[in-house]
Design a protein around this motif. Sequence first.
Motif, PDB file in Angstrom:
ATOM      1  N   GLU A 162       0.853  -1.189   0.000  1.00  0.00           N
ATOM      2  CA  GLU A 162       0.000   0.000   0.000  1.00  0.00           C
ATOM      3  C   GLU A 162       0.893   1.245   0.000  1.00  0.00           C
ATOM      4  O   GLU A 162       2.023   1.204   0.500  1.00  0.00           O
ATOM      5  CB  GLU A 162      -0.857   0.035   1.270  1.00  0.00           C
ATOM      6  CG  GLU A 162      -1.850  -1.095   1.411  1.00  0.00           C
ATOM      7  CD  GLU A 162      -3.088  -0.894   0.541  1.00  0.00           C
ATOM      8  OE1 GLU A 162      -3.147   0.116  -0.188  1.00  0.00           O
ATOM      9  OE2 GLU A 162      -3.959  -1.763   0.591  1.00  0.00           O
ATOM     10  N   LYS A 163       0.334   2.339  -0.462  1.00  0.00           N
ATOM     11  CA  LYS A 163       1.079   3.603  -0.452  1.00  0.00           C
ATOM     12  C   LYS A 163       1.577   3.937   0.964  1.00  0.00           C
ATOM     13  O   LYS A 163       2.732   4.340   1.162  1.00  0.00           O
ATOM     14  CB  LYS A 163       0.162   4.720  -0.966  1.00  0.00           C
ATOM     15  CG  LYS A 163       0.719   6.105  -0.844  1.00  0.00           C
ATOM     16  CD  LYS A 163      -0.324   7.130  -1.244  1.00  0.00           C
ATOM     17  CE  LYS A 163      -0.149   8.401  -0.457  1.00  0.00           C
ATOM     18  NZ  LYS A 163      -1.223   9.363  -0.645  1.00  0.00           N
ATOM     19  N   THR A 164       0.702   3.731   1.955  1.00  0.00           N
ATOM     20  CA  THR A 164       1.096   4.110   3.319  1.00  0.00           C
ATOM     21  C   THR A 164       2.213   3.216   3.874  1.00  0.00           C
ATOM     22  O   THR A 164       2.904   3.598   4.800  1.00  0.00           O
ATOM     23  CB  THR A 164      -0.116   4.051   4.268  1.00  0.00           C
ATOM     24  OG1 THR A 164      -0.786   2.807   4.053  1.00  0.00           O
ATOM     25  CG2 THR A 164      -1.066   5.204   4.024  1.00  0.00           C
ATOM     26  N   ASP A 165       2.349   2.017   3.309  1.00  0.00           N
ATOM     27  CA  ASP A 165       3.461   1.161   3.738  1.00  0.00           C
ATOM     28  C   ASP A 165       4.755   1.524   3.006  1.00  0.00           C
ATOM     29  O   ASP A 165       5.853   1.272   3.505  1.00  0.00           O
ATOM     30  CB  ASP A 165       3.116  -0.314   3.501  1.00  0.00           C
ATOM     31  CG  ASP A 165       1.960  -0.759   4.380  1.00  0.00           C
ATOM     32  OD1 ASP A 165       1.912  -0.320   5.546  1.00  0.00           O
ATOM     33  OD2 ASP A 165       1.098  -1.517   3.907  1.00  0.00           O
ATOM     34  N   TYR A 166       4.610   2.092   1.821  1.00  0.00           N
ATOM     35  CA  TYR A 166       5.797   2.538   1.087  1.00  0.00           C
ATOM     36  C   TYR A 166       6.390   3.808   1.701  1.00  0.00           C
ATOM     37  O   TYR A 166       7.603   4.014   1.671  1.00  0.00           O
ATOM     38  CB  TYR A 166       5.438   2.854  -0.370  1.00  0.00           C
ATOM     39  CG  TYR A 166       5.370   1.652  -1.293  1.00  0.00           C
ATOM     40  CD1 TYR A 166       6.330   0.641  -1.235  1.00  0.00           C
ATOM     41  CD2 TYR A 166       4.372   1.557  -2.258  1.00  0.00           C
ATOM     42  CE1 TYR A 166       6.271  -0.446  -2.089  1.00  0.00           C
ATOM     43  CE2 TYR A 166       4.315   0.473  -3.123  1.00  0.00           C
ATOM     44  CZ  TYR A 166       5.260  -0.520  -3.033  1.00  0.00           C
ATOM     45  OH  TYR A 166       5.217  -1.589  -3.882  1.00  0.00           O
ATOM     46  N   LEU A 177      11.866   2.272  -6.811  1.00  0.00           N
ATOM     47  CA  LEU A 177      11.108   1.036  -6.677  1.00  0.00           C
ATOM     48  C   LEU A 177      10.984   0.369  -8.045  1.00  0.00           C
ATOM     49  O   LEU A 177      10.603   1.016  -9.016  1.00  0.00           O
ATOM     50  CB  LEU A 177       9.706   1.280  -6.124  1.00  0.00           C
ATOM     51  CG  LEU A 177       9.053  -0.070  -5.818  1.00  0.00           C
ATOM     52  CD1 LEU A 177       9.094  -0.365  -4.327  1.00  0.00           C
ATOM     53  CD2 LEU A 177       7.657  -0.169  -6.339  1.00  0.00           C
ATOM     54  N   VAL A 178      11.334  -0.912  -8.088  1.00  0.00           N
ATOM     55  CA  VAL A 178      11.246  -1.687  -9.329  1.00  0.00           C
ATOM     56  C   VAL A 178      10.145  -2.718  -9.160  1.00  0.00           C
ATOM     57  O   VAL A 178      10.111  -3.438  -8.157  1.00  0.00           O
ATOM     58  CB  VAL A 178      12.589  -2.414  -9.600  1.00  0.00           C
ATOM     59  CG1 VAL A 178      12.468  -3.333 -10.801  1.00  0.00           C
ATOM     60  CG2 VAL A 178      13.717  -1.396  -9.798  1.00  0.00           C
ATOM     61  N   GLU A 206      -0.981  -1.560 -10.619  1.00  0.00           N
ATOM     62  CA  GLU A 206      -1.107  -0.215 -10.052  1.00  0.00           C
ATOM     63  C   GLU A 206       0.047   0.142  -9.095  1.00  0.00           C
ATOM     64  O   GLU A 206       0.106   1.252  -8.571  1.00  0.00           O
ATOM     65  CB  GLU A 206      -2.443  -0.083  -9.307  1.00  0.00           C
ATOM     66  CG  GLU A 206      -3.632  -0.038 -10.264  1.00  0.00           C
ATOM     67  CD  GLU A 206      -4.963  -0.147  -9.555  1.00  0.00           C
ATOM     68  OE1 GLU A 206      -4.983  -0.622  -8.389  1.00  0.00           O
ATOM     69  OE2 GLU A 206      -5.977   0.219 -10.161  1.00  0.00           O
ATOM     70  N   THR A 207       0.949  -0.810  -8.886  1.00  0.00           N
ATOM     71  CA  THR A 207       2.029  -0.600  -7.913  1.00  0.00           C
ATOM     72  C   THR A 207       2.911   0.615  -8.229  1.00  0.00           C
ATOM     73  O   THR A 207       3.213   1.410  -7.330  1.00  0.00           O
ATOM     74  CB  THR A 207       2.893  -1.875  -7.787  1.00  0.00           C
ATOM     75  OG1 THR A 207       2.035  -2.950  -7.418  1.00  0.00           O
ATOM     76  CG2 THR A 207       3.970  -1.713  -6.742  1.00  0.00           C
ATOM     77  N   PRO A 208       3.347   0.808  -9.478  1.00  0.00           N
ATOM     78  CA  PRO A 208       4.194   1.986  -9.732  1.00  0.00           C
ATOM     79  C   PRO A 208       3.507   3.286  -9.340  1.00  0.00           C
ATOM     80  O   PRO A 208       4.169   4.213  -8.845  1.00  0.00           O
ATOM     81  CB  PRO A 208       4.440   1.917 -11.248  1.00  0.00           C
ATOM     82  CG  PRO A 208       4.267   0.479 -11.596  1.00  0.00           C
ATOM     83  CD  PRO A 208       3.190  -0.035 -10.680  1.00  0.00           C
ATOM     84  N   GLU A 209       2.203   3.358  -9.534  1.00  0.00           N
ATOM     85  CA  GLU A 209       1.493   4.600  -9.170  1.00  0.00           C
ATOM     86  C   GLU A 209       1.449   4.793  -7.660  1.00  0.00           C
ATOM     87  O   GLU A 209       1.608   5.911  -7.157  1.00  0.00           O
ATOM     88  CB  GLU A 209       0.073   4.572  -9.745  1.00  0.00           C
ATOM     89  CG  GLU A 209       0.084   4.685 -11.260  1.00  0.00           C
ATOM     90  CD  GLU A 209      -1.170   4.124 -11.891  1.00  0.00           C
ATOM     91  OE1 GLU A 209      -2.223   4.783 -11.835  1.00  0.00           O
ATOM     92  OE2 GLU A 209      -1.113   2.995 -12.430  1.00  0.00           O
ATOM     93  N   ARG A 210       1.250   3.694  -6.919  1.00  0.00           N
ATOM     94  CA  ARG A 210       1.263   3.808  -5.446  1.00  0.00           C
ATOM     95  C   ARG A 210       2.661   4.215  -4.960  1.00  0.00           C
ATOM     96  O   ARG A 210       2.804   5.016  -4.044  1.00  0.00           O
ATOM     97  CB  ARG A 210       0.836   2.484  -4.794  1.00  0.00           C
ATOM     98  CG  ARG A 210      -0.611   2.106  -5.010  1.00  0.00           C
ATOM     99  CD  ARG A 210      -1.049   1.000  -4.044  1.00  0.00           C
ATOM    100  NE  ARG A 210      -0.211  -0.182  -4.128  1.00  0.00           N
ATOM    101  CZ  ARG A 210      -0.338  -1.160  -5.008  1.00  0.00           C
ATOM    102  NH1 ARG A 210      -1.319  -1.099  -5.905  1.00  0.00           N
ATOM    103  NH2 ARG A 210       0.465  -2.195  -5.023  1.00  0.00           N
ATOM    104  N   ALA A 211       3.676   3.639  -5.606  1.00  0.00           N
ATOM    105  CA  ALA A 211       5.059   3.968  -5.209  1.00  0.00           C
ATOM    106  C   ALA A 211       5.351   5.445  -5.487  1.00  0.00           C
ATOM    107  O   ALA A 211       5.979   6.131  -4.675  1.00  0.00           O
ATOM    108  CB  ALA A 211       6.044   3.078  -5.972  1.00  0.00           C
TER     109      ALA A 211
END
Length: 410
Positions: A162-166, A177-178, A206-211
Motif C-alpha cells: 500500500e502507499k502508506t506502507d511505502y 522502486l522496481v 497499479e504498484t508503480p502509481e502507489r510507489a
Amino acid sequence: MSFVVEFNSLPLESLVKRSRDATAFAARESLAKDRLSLTDFAQLISPAAGELLESMGRRSHRLTQQRFGKVIRLFAPLYLSNECINNCKYCGFSRDNPILRVTLSVDEVLREAWALAAKGFRNILLVAGEHPKFVSHQYLRDCVAALHAEIPSVSLEIGPMEKTDYQPLAAAGADGLVVYQETYDRAVYADLHTAGPKRNFDWRMETPERAYAAGFRRIGIGALYGLADWRYEAMGVAAHADYLLRNCWKAYLTISLPRLRPCAGEFQPLTHMTDRELVQLMCAFRLMFPDVGLVLSTRESAKLRDGLIPLGITLMSAGSHTEPGGYTGAGKEHLHQTVRGRIVKTGPPMSPKPPISGAGASEWATNGQAPKATGQFKIADERSADEVASLIQRLGYEPVWKDWDAALIT
Ligand code: SF4
C-alpha cells in the motif's frame, strides 16, 4: 483513474496484429518520425522492421548519446531474503520449491553492502521475496535505514505494498522502486501465478502509481520475456511507460528487458525471443522513449551485453549474485527450508546431503557445492564488476558507480 483502466481499453490484440502484418514501408515511416505513437512502436517491433535493425541501431545510438552522454551506470542487486509466499511457476523462490532459504539480518545486509561498496558500487537494489513473516515492513525499513547511511542510492524490488506502507521506506532513504508486471497477458498471468497475493494482476499493475504517490522518485517497470508473446508484452510495457510518463512525470522511469533464465523448479520458457529481437526491442524502446533509462541485467551473456552498450542501454548490473549472502557468504549458518511458513532445519551447514527431497531439489538446494542459499536464477554474464567496468571503458564509455545522492534534493 489508474493505468488499469487505460490498459483495459487498449486495443493490444489489434496492435500486435498490426505489428505482425506491418510492411517494411510502414516500419520505415515510423522510423523517420521524431515522436512515436503506440502504432509506430508496434511497427518498429514488427518482423518487417527486423530488416531495418542497422538503421534503428544507429538512430538509437545517436539518441542515447544526445540524452545520456557516453556513460553507463552500474548497480548491483543485494538479495535480502529468498522466502516467498507466492507460487510463480517461473521463479526459483516459489514457495513450493524445496530450496535452501535464508533471510539476512540487518548486520548481514550491511556486510553484503560493504562488500559491494568495496567493489565500487554506490547504487544498490535490495531484492526480496514476498513474505510478511520474514520480510516484514519493519525489517525492510531497518535495512533501508542502515544502508542509507552508507550507500547514496538504495532502490527496492519487493512485494507490492500500500502507499502508506511505502511511505516509511521512502522516508528511510529508498529512492527507487522496481516492479515488473512479469506478463501483461491476463490469461497467462492467471495460469502462472498459482498461489499467493501476487495472483492479483490489477493490484500489481497499479504498484508503480502507489510507489510514486508514496514519494519514490525512480520507478522501474518491465515484462519477463519468455512467458507470453514478446510483442504483446512489449506493447503492454510501452503503453504502461507512456501512461507513467504522463501521470507520474516527476519520477525518473526505467524499463528493464529481462529474459527468463534457468531456475529451481525447472520451468521452461513458454515463448522464445531471439537475441536479434531483443536488440530490436531495445532500439524501439529508445526511439519511443528517448529519456527513459534502459536496464540490462546479468541474465544476458557477456557478448550480447557488450554489443548492447553502444545501442541504448544506460544502466547495467555487474558481478551479480541472486542468492542472499552471495557476496560474503552471510547467512550460511541459518539455511533452512520453509514449509507452510515454518522453518525446517536442514542439518549442519556443510552437510554434503541436506535432507531435501522433491523433483529437481538437490541440485538447486546445494548448487552442486557446499550448501548456500538458493539463487533466484542462474546468471549468464559471470564477469566481475571490475571486468565489466573495464570493458565499458574500452568501448569509450565512462562507468558510473554513483549517479544519485539524496543531498541533490535536500
Ligand atoms: S517472482 Fe517474486 S513473488 Fe514470485 S516466487 Fe519469485 S520472489 Fe516470489
